[in-house]
Design a protein around this motif. Sequence first.
Motif, PDB file in Angstrom:
ATOM      1  N   UNK A 832       0.812  -1.223   0.000  1.00 22.04           N
ATOM      2  CA  UNK A 832       0.000   0.000   0.000  1.00 22.04           C
ATOM      3  C   UNK A 832       0.845   1.272   0.000  1.00 22.04           C
ATOM      4  N   UNK A 833       1.921   1.251   0.761  1.00 16.68           N
ATOM      5  CA  UNK A 833       2.856   2.379   0.746  1.00 16.68           C
ATOM      6  C   UNK A 833       4.231   1.816   0.399  1.00 16.68           C
ATOM      7  N   UNK A 834       4.759   2.219  -0.726  1.00 23.05           N
ATOM      8  CA  UNK A 834       6.018   1.662  -1.222  1.00 23.05           C
ATOM      9  C   UNK A 834       6.878   2.791  -1.792  1.00 23.05           C
ATOM     10  N   UNK A 840      -3.349   3.974  -3.635  1.00 19.75           N
ATOM     11  CA  UNK A 840      -4.611   4.581  -4.084  1.00 19.75           C
ATOM     12  C   UNK A 840      -4.319   5.739  -5.028  1.00 19.75           C
ATOM     13  N   UNK A 841      -3.401   6.591  -4.637  1.00 21.54           N
ATOM     14  CA  UNK A 841      -3.072   7.741  -5.463  1.00 21.54           C
ATOM     15  C   UNK A 841      -2.412   7.308  -6.769  1.00 21.54           C
ATOM     16  N   UNK A 842      -1.539   6.279  -6.721  1.00 26.19           N
ATOM     17  CA  UNK A 842      -0.843   5.825  -7.929  1.00 26.19           C
ATOM     18  C   UNK A 842      -1.826   5.283  -8.970  1.00 26.19           C
ATOM     19  N   UNK A 847      -4.778   5.940 -14.203  1.00 30.45           N
ATOM     20  CA  UNK A 847      -5.921   5.424 -14.938  1.00 30.45           C
ATOM     21  C   UNK A 847      -6.496   6.449 -15.927  1.00 30.45           C
ATOM     22  N   UNK A 848      -6.982   5.909 -17.025  1.00 32.47           N
ATOM     23  CA  UNK A 848      -7.662   6.675 -18.059  1.00 32.47           C
ATOM     24  C   UNK A 848      -8.825   5.822 -18.542  1.00 32.47           C
ATOM     25  N   UNK A 849     -10.039   6.175 -18.150  1.00 30.63           N
ATOM     26  CA  UNK A 849     -11.199   5.338 -18.434  1.00 30.63           C
ATOM     27  C   UNK A 849     -11.520   5.229 -19.916  1.00 30.63           C
ATOM     28  N   UNK A 850     -10.944   6.083 -20.738  1.00 29.67           N
ATOM     29  CA  UNK A 850     -11.218   6.027 -22.175  1.00 29.67           C
ATOM     30  C   UNK A 850     -10.383   4.968 -22.879  1.00 29.67           C
ATOM     31  N   UNK A 851      -9.440   4.349 -22.169  1.00 27.60           N
ATOM     32  CA  UNK A 851      -8.529   3.397 -22.802  1.00 27.60           C
ATOM     33  C   UNK A 851      -8.742   1.995 -22.246  1.00 27.60           C
ATOM     34  N   UNK A 855      -5.936   1.971 -18.937  1.00 27.10           N
ATOM     35  CA  UNK A 855      -4.541   2.416 -19.104  1.00 27.10           C
ATOM     36  C   UNK A 855      -3.675   2.054 -17.889  1.00 27.10           C
ATOM     37  N   UNK A 856      -4.018   0.963 -17.206  1.00 25.24           N
ATOM     38  CA  UNK A 856      -3.312   0.590 -15.971  1.00 25.24           C
ATOM     39  C   UNK A 856      -2.242  -0.469 -16.186  1.00 25.24           C
ATOM     40  N   UNK A 857      -1.899  -0.753 -17.440  1.00 23.10           N
ATOM     41  CA  UNK A 857      -0.944  -1.823 -17.724  1.00 23.10           C
ATOM     42  C   UNK A 857       0.373  -1.650 -16.969  1.00 23.10           C
ATOM     43  N   UNK A 858       0.776  -0.409 -16.773  1.00 25.40           N
ATOM     44  CA  UNK A 858       2.069  -0.164 -16.136  1.00 25.40           C
ATOM     45  C   UNK A 858       2.061  -0.477 -14.640  1.00 25.40           C
ATOM     46  N   UNK A 859       0.891  -0.402 -14.018  1.00 30.24           N
ATOM     47  CA  UNK A 859       0.851  -0.654 -12.572  1.00 30.24           C
ATOM     48  C   UNK A 859       0.334  -2.052 -12.241  1.00 30.24           C
TER      49      UNK A 859
END
Length: 955
Positions: A832-834, A840-842, A847-851, A855-859
Amino acid sequence: MGSTIGQLLVIIFIPIWLATAQNDDFVYLRALKENWENTPPSWDDSSDPCSGWDGIRCTNGRVTSITLASMGLIGSLPGDIGQLSELEILDLSYNKGLVGPLTSAIGNLKKLTNLILVDCGFSGPLPNTLGDLENLVYMSLNSNGFTGPIPPSIGNIRKLYWLDLADNDLTGSIPVSNGRTTPGLDMLTNALHFHFGGNRLEGDIPARLFTSNMSLIHLLFENNRLTGPIPSSLGLVKSLEVVRLDRNLLTGNVPPNINNLTGVFEMFLSNNQLTGPVPNLTGLNVLNYLDLSNNTFARSDVPSWFSTLQSLTTLHMYNTNIVGELPAALFSIPQLQQVDLSYNRVNGTLDLGSTHSDQLQSVNLQNNQISDFSQRRQYSNSIQLTLVGNPICLESGVTDRFCSPPTTNNSLYSTPPNNCVPTTCGSGLVSSPNCRCAYPYTGNLFFRAPSFSDLGNSTVYQSLHNEMITSFRRSQLPVDSVSLKNPTKNLDNYLVINVEVFPFGEERFNRTGIIGLGFSLSNQTFKPPREYGTYFFIGENYDFLLGASGTGHKSSNTGVIVGAAVGGCVLVVLLVLAGMYAFRQKGRAERANHESSPFALWDATNGSGAVPQLKGAKSFSFEELSKYTNNFSETNNIGAGGYGMVYRGSLPNGQLIAIKRATQGSTQGGLEFKTEIELLSRVHHKNLVSLVGFCFDQGEQMLVYEYIVNGTVKDSLSGRSGIRLDWMRRLRIALGAAKGLQYLHDLADPPIIHRDVKTNNILLDERLVAKVADFGLSKSLGDANRTHVTTQVKGTMGYMDPEYYMTQQLTEKSDVYSFGVVLLELITARNPIEKGKYIVREVKQAMDKSKELYNLQEVLDPTIGLSSQLKGLERFVDVALRCVEETGNQRPTMSDVVKEIENIMELAGLNPNAESASNSASYTDGSKGGYEHPYTNDSLFAYSGDHFPTKLDPK
């Protein structure tokens, strides 16, 4: 004189009778003893069944378990069994001498969870009172001589998980419900196993039997007299993994929607009278074993879906009216082992392909119309090919080996010695795989639907061997080694393997060892590798027990001895016995008083609160737990934390336990100790870790939990446990944990707030079922205020609800916030904190809801699976972010979260009501070493009020 002696006898025996009457369980157990021969000698050596009777387990002086497998018992089951009102487990398996009907008094056992009477000699109709066993989870009555119909009342047992009535002589139709008046098997929506093979059931398979909300994984109706068509409603049960309807009298077309059963591994529809076209099985991509043989299908071209079933090991479709040339791609299926298409109209040139499966063992195409074989010159004995009865074998002068009748390929496999030379042993003794002479416990394993057909593959037997050894040792059974012998297929097409289990350190097993082994196999505690499928075990009597008389219980001679005593000797003996009995009863009363009031010495001034109010938790003495952990030995130590040390132990009944032992002399954690006992003693749910008991003795504070074998979710996400979690398994874990919290919030009375929800407090059992653990910080919402409780802030940094931190008002929505963080951790595998970053913030920033995939592939955790497999991930993220809204009134309830995760699972093609994996073995990558045990209490930044950062940005 006679009158005086009579008065003395009355004076002596009335107190004895009154003391005994205080616990009628002992009276009814003695009644069982009088009905049975060959009861264990300990039943004669001790007058107290709860202190030393083999196979008997008691809780607070009440009998809760009777397990007597393979004891050679002779007699019947009297109605007295129905008086043991606290009985939870009854296992009398493998006692052929137990005969007669199953008493209707069995229905009085309202707390019974396991009824196991495998391979006894019981007969007669099954009593309707079976339906009164409202808490029954496991019913195995297979391999007896029961007759008559299946009682419709069984449909009332809503908790039933396992129903096995196979291999009896049951008749009549399959009962289904009729409105609200008559129950039926269709009401068992939580059952996973319907095993009814080997009976004489008749009539149609009712369409009403199957519904889309059923959880069935095994449907076994083989070898009955069922008629009529296969109902199309079968296609609604998408959780099915094994379907056996073979060797009946079924007619009509196979319903087209049978290819909806995309989770089926084995399908047997052979030896019926099915008509119409050969069914289209396109889409059954995990199908291993298919047998449609000996039906009267209409003439059909070779199915195009043959070569699409890339998981096939076995294809049996002899005598199914198939016409045409076989595609070479069929023989390139990677795991294909056996093909039988004999007695069809296959024609043209046979082409096995240039790269056929390296597991391919036999291809039987006899009595077809094949005119040529493209690999004739290259053909070798690596594949047993049978083309006799084809035009190719009618050519003049043909002597090819494939034109001979097929030969039987019997496997002579036997577990090899373990790098040693087998020992020559004396009469009755057998040399074990470790080359030691001993008397083994023997029997046969019957696998009803194995997914393979190559009986000569030693590798597959080695995996079974290893799993048995691991399972027995995990259950703390005294097993040195296991030998598997002579795997064969019987007339039921079951795989039968002879098993010999050898004792550890001794020449023979004692009774406790045999009872434990029998229960492990009759109760399905042992889980075989997945490719073996469902099984049952038929054990043999163990004739090598020390002190086994084989002539019945000793009490048969008591009357002769007593009758021989005369005059004053009788009186003296009786007086001595009365004194001894009174002394013993006094000791028992003292023990019972300690058990009923184990906190008489509880010190409420040490910060641990008032005396705990308990509901059913067992009080252990220090001596007992010391014995169960080998004196708290270093080898039994499985972790350490702020609470103290954690030890693995084993109860006398074989149950594994985890014991959290507080640091000696420390009062720290006293309140948490009391809280966990109080809460866990009154909450019971499959997604919550069960409290077995506690110890408050000799200055010790210990909590005793069920042992959870596969560690924490945190261990699996970090890779420490070696368990691989794909997207589907993470969804199941999320749902299980959510259901556990939903139970605490909605069904516990009063409601409970966990207050420390995190991946370190969610454990995974052997089937990867999630269980919420660690209730040391939990709080109840009392009757005075069920909306919140004002309390000192406690929890774990990164998971804590910021609103709770700011206001000190704890609500159920605080757990929801923490669970939202867990959901984000499940998809990212990040703390959670790293490195100063908050999960949550990361996620919100990335995120981009249009993709695609927001768009969360990186996380995302790279081990979660391919992007194309992550069905429902966007909705999953939506739920998580709703849970971590800044204020509680914007967050969903846990009930809402459960419903949404269930919807996501259905979107992903999963049945939310189905169980998780059969075991975790197939989910480990084998590369990981040991890992910290789940009961360790040192987890991420545990916070107890004083050392929390001054500011936490939830965004």
